[in-house]
Design a protein around this motif. Structure first.
Motif, PDB file in Angstrom:
ATOM      1  N   TYR A 168     -24.497   5.325 -20.027  1.00 17.64           N
ATOM      2  CA  TYR A 168     -24.320   4.763 -20.981  1.00 17.64           C
ATOM      3  C   TYR A 168     -25.406   3.705 -21.345  1.00 17.64           C
ATOM      4  O   TYR A 168     -25.670   2.996 -20.459  1.00 17.64           O
ATOM      5  N   LEU A 169     -25.907   3.359 -22.593  1.00 16.01           N
ATOM      6  CA  LEU A 169     -27.243   2.509 -22.584  1.00 16.01           C
ATOM      7  C   LEU A 169     -26.873   1.530 -23.812  1.00 16.01           C
ATOM      8  O   LEU A 169     -26.414   1.879 -25.002  1.00 16.01           O
ATOM      9  N   TYR A 170     -27.201   0.150 -23.178  1.00 15.68           N
ATOM     10  CA  TYR A 170     -26.983  -0.902 -24.531  1.00 15.68           C
ATOM     11  C   TYR A 170     -28.158  -1.687 -24.439  1.00 15.68           C
ATOM     12  O   TYR A 170     -28.768  -1.830 -23.298  1.00 15.68           O
ATOM     13  N   VAL A 171     -28.352  -2.213 -25.698  1.00 15.71           N
ATOM     14  CA  VAL A 171     -29.501  -3.518 -25.571  1.00 15.71           C
ATOM     15  C   VAL A 171     -28.940  -4.772 -25.998  1.00 15.71           C
ATOM     16  O   VAL A 171     -27.934  -4.653 -27.138  1.00 15.71           O
ATOM     17  N   ASP A 172     -28.955  -5.907 -25.492  1.00 15.40           N
ATOM     18  CA  ASP A 172     -28.622  -7.217 -26.072  1.00 15.40           C
ATOM     19  C   ASP A 172     -29.950  -8.113 -26.210  1.00 15.40           C
ATOM     20  O   ASP A 172     -30.908  -7.848 -25.541  1.00 15.40           O
ATOM     21  N   ARG A 173     -29.658  -9.151 -26.821  1.00 16.35           N
ATOM     22  CA  ARG A 173     -30.414 -10.173 -27.064  1.00 16.35           C
ATOM     23  C   ARG A 173     -29.959 -11.442 -26.485  1.00 16.35           C
ATOM     24  O   ARG A 173     -28.855 -11.634 -26.567  1.00 16.35           O
ATOM     25  N   VAL A 174     -30.672 -12.235 -25.594  1.00 15.55           N
ATOM     26  CA  VAL A 174     -30.233 -13.426 -24.725  1.00 15.55           C
ATOM     27  C   VAL A 174     -31.003 -14.309 -25.020  1.00 15.55           C
ATOM     28  O   VAL A 174     -32.386 -14.313 -25.137  1.00 15.55           O
ATOM     29  N   ALA A 175     -30.448 -15.694 -24.966  1.00 14.82           N
ATOM     30  CA  ALA A 175     -31.292 -16.927 -25.216  1.00 14.82           C
ATOM     31  C   ALA A 175     -30.638 -18.098 -24.387  1.00 14.82           C
ATOM     32  O   ALA A 175     -29.489 -17.797 -24.045  1.00 14.82           O
ATOM     33  N   ILE A 176     -31.540 -19.033 -24.081  1.00 19.41           N
ATOM     34  CA  ILE A 176     -30.816 -20.009 -23.137  1.00 19.41           C
ATOM     35  C   ILE A 176     -29.913 -21.013 -24.376  1.00 19.41           C
ATOM     36  O   ILE A 176     -30.165 -21.156 -25.282  1.00 19.41           O
TER      37      ILE A 176
END
Length: 149
Positions: free
Chosen positions: A70-78
């Motif tokens: 299963y594949l996911y992409v996310d965006r993270v930030a401080i």
């Protein structure tokens, strides 16, 4: 009632039941970290994104669940306190995230390109034993396009 009418009635009743999973069940992004952390195979940080005043990094999350990837992409930030990373948003790659997809991914690589990322992998389908090189392009708005699938 003739035989054709009975069969049609059964078909219609079956299609209008509460839930129908004939095409499989997709695992939504929001359930990954709440229920499936033990199945996370790897998390790859790759590339930077910027949207308005916010910026951060992309992450690729691969799960090994039901004998497939299963594949996911996310965006993270401080976060605002500058103390930790927080998830801004995330999405699943629908072509893989279905319990009937039966696709295993290998050699997942990622590189930053412009304002997004490009993910490359080898996908093996157990349906027909085929192996394909795939490319997934993800932009700063966390939208994707797939090639080779």
């Amino acid at each position: 009632m003739n035989i054709i009418a009975r069969k049609l009635a059964i078909l219609v009743l079956g299609m209008t039941s509460v839930e129908c999973y004939g095409l499989g069940v997709e695992l939504p992004y929001d359930q990954v970290f709440s229920s499936y952390t033990s199945t996370i195979k790897q998390i790859i940080t790759c590339g930077d994104w910027s949207a308005g005043e916010k910026s951060g990094q992309f992450r690729i999350i691969e799960l090994d669940l039901y004998a497939q990837s299963y594949l996911y992409v996310d965006r993270v930030a401080i976060n605002a306190d500058q103390t930790a990373m927080e998830v801004i948003d995330g999405m699943g790659i629908a072509e893989f995230n279905n319990d009937h997809a039966d696709i295993s991914l290998e050699n997942i690589h990622c590189k930053s390109v412009g304002t997004g990322i490009v993910i490359k992998a080898l996908a093996e389908s157990s349906h027909d034993n085929s192996r394909k090189k795939i490319i997934i392009e993800v932009n700063a708005d966390n939208l994707y396009a797939m090639k080779g699938f």
